[in-house]
Design a protein around this motif. Structure first.
Motif, PDB file in Angstrom:
ATOM      1  N   SER A  44      66.610 -29.049  45.772  1.00  0.00           N
ATOM      2  CA  SER A  44      66.392 -28.356  44.500  1.00  0.00           C
ATOM      3  C   SER A  44      66.555 -26.852  44.682  1.00  0.00           C
ATOM      4  N   ALA A  91      60.171 -32.803  39.144  1.00  0.00           N
ATOM      5  CA  ALA A  91      59.340 -33.636  40.009  1.00  0.00           C
ATOM      6  C   ALA A  91      58.919 -34.916  39.302  1.00  0.00           C
ATOM      7  N   VAL A 103      61.920 -34.376  48.574  1.00  0.00           N
ATOM      8  CA  VAL A 103      62.425 -33.225  47.839  1.00  0.00           C
ATOM      9  C   VAL A 103      62.375 -31.999  48.749  1.00  0.00           C
ATOM     10  N   ASN A 105      62.751 -28.150  48.541  1.00  0.00           N
ATOM     11  CA  ASN A 105      62.787 -27.083  47.540  1.00  0.00           C
ATOM     12  C   ASN A 105      63.273 -25.776  48.137  1.00  0.00           C
ATOM     13  N   THR A 114      56.963 -24.983  45.243  1.00  0.00           N
ATOM     14  CA  THR A 114      56.675 -26.113  46.123  1.00  0.00           C
ATOM     15  C   THR A 114      55.275 -26.659  45.866  1.00  0.00           C
ATOM     16  N   MET A 117      55.265 -28.691  42.623  1.00  0.00           N
ATOM     17  CA  MET A 117      55.928 -29.994  42.741  1.00  0.00           C
ATOM     18  C   MET A 117      55.108 -30.966  43.578  1.00  0.00           C
ATOM     19  N   ARG A 118      54.388 -30.444  44.564  1.00  0.00           N
ATOM     20  CA  ARG A 118      53.558 -31.310  45.405  1.00  0.00           C
ATOM     21  C   ARG A 118      52.413 -31.937  44.614  1.00  0.00           C
ATOM     22  N   LEU A 121      54.352 -34.987  43.464  1.00  0.00           N
ATOM     23  CA  LEU A 121      54.985 -35.855  44.453  1.00  0.00           C
ATOM     24  C   LEU A 121      54.241 -35.918  45.781  1.00  0.00           C
ATOM     25  N   VAL A 125      57.342 -33.295  49.358  1.00  0.00           N
ATOM     26  CA  VAL A 125      58.025 -32.060  48.960  1.00  0.00           C
ATOM     27  C   VAL A 125      57.921 -31.064  50.110  1.00  0.00           C
TER      28      VAL A 125
END
Length: 305
Positions: A44, A91, A103, A105, A114, A117-118, A121, A125
């Motif tokens: 990403s 995400a 993923v 990033n 990051t 997104m974590r 996910l 990530v």
């Protein structure tokens, strides 16, 4: 989605695949779900708002006397506020269409994005940045060593970090680098901060720490054309309109003239740091970040992009 940028990236990927016996197939799409469905890895790297958005982030902050940069200071916060909601939506689609994917990033501000997104996910990530590796390579090259044969002691994460050791054949060679002005002159970060400064730290700081250690100088350097506006105008052959915040201050420094050119910085006649001086990280509690002591020596290069 920018079709032009999509084509440029696909052209680069096809070039990287050329010459390999069994390269991965390269296909493109403008549909996120199509790209994600069944993926094992998701890389990403997005810029929400494009270069025009980056330019606005940088200029508004600078016109208020704050650091205007896409990952640091007020400019970085503005960029994060625009980017995090989009990254979270990506995400969420990954969780639905490729729940086992990793993923990677590369979108700035990398730490904020990051972490966001974590929350969707979990541990799948990974946030990455090339600046720590670049610092290690430059330090090794200055010493005439193969970067692949050194072991770095890097403290911190991505842009917020320091190279505190560099081991070669069981011996830390970083002190030799820090003690030699000629060798330090070969390392971009040492030219940026100044040899006395890095010796006072006992470590080689990541270039982005310039915005914290030299806030006043960074704001002054950015009061002309920002990195975002230079990139934007090089693509559009025109300068984006200025935000109507307040009149621009006259530039007090000169940054990088363009892609691939040397970084220069006019060094004011500032006293060199005394041998027993400490960096202003240990300044008295309650002082503002913009109120620096009379030292350290002014940096010899422009701030990182």
């Amino acid at each position: 989605m920018s079709p032009g940028r999509l084509e440029a990236v696909s052209h680069v990927l096809r070039g990287l695949a050329a010459g390999h016996d069994d390269p991965p197939a390269v296909s493109t799409t403008t549909d996120l779900d199509t790209a994600l469905r069944g993926a094992d890895f998701v890389f990403s790297a997005i810029r929400v708002g494009g270069l025009a958005g980056r330019t606005a982030d940088e200029r508004v902050a600078l016109e208020l006397g704050l650091v205007g940069q896409e990952t640091t200071g007020a400019g970085g916060v503005a960029y994060g506020l625009r980017t995090v909601p989009v990254a979270v939506r990506v995400a969420e689609r990954v969780a639905t269409l490729a729940p086992d994917a990793w993923v990677i990033n590369f979108t700035n501000p990398a730490g904020m994005v990051t972490e966001a997104m974590r929350r969707v996910l979990g541990d799948r990530v990974i946030g990455i940045c090339d600046s720590p590796l670049g610092l290690v390579r430059r330090a090794a090259a200055a010493l005439g060593l193969d970067p692949a044969r050194v072991s770095p002691g890097y403290v911190g994460l991505n842009h917020l970090g320091w190279l505190r050791g560099l081991t070669f054949e069981g011996r830390d060679v970083l002190p030799r680098l820090l003690a030699d002005d000629d060798l330090l002159g070969r390392v971009e970060e040492a030219r940026l901060f100044g040899p006395d400064w890095v010796r006072a730290l006992g470590a080689m700081p990541n270039e982005y720490l310039y915005y914290y250690y030299f806030t006043r100088e960074a704001v002054a350097a950015g009061s002309g054309r920002t990195r975002g506006s230079r990139c934007w105008s090089s693509r559009t052959a025109s300068t984006p309109p200025r935000s109507p915040a307040r009149p621009r201050r006259p530039p007090r420094g000169r940054g990088r003239a363009g892609s691939g050119t040397a970084r220069t910085w006019p060094r004011p006649a500032t006293p060199r740091a005394p041998a027993n001086a400490r960096p202003p990280t240990w300044r008295r509690a309650g002082t503002r970040a913009s109120r620096w002591p009379s030292w350290p020596p002014s940096p010899a290069a422009s701030p990182p992009p």
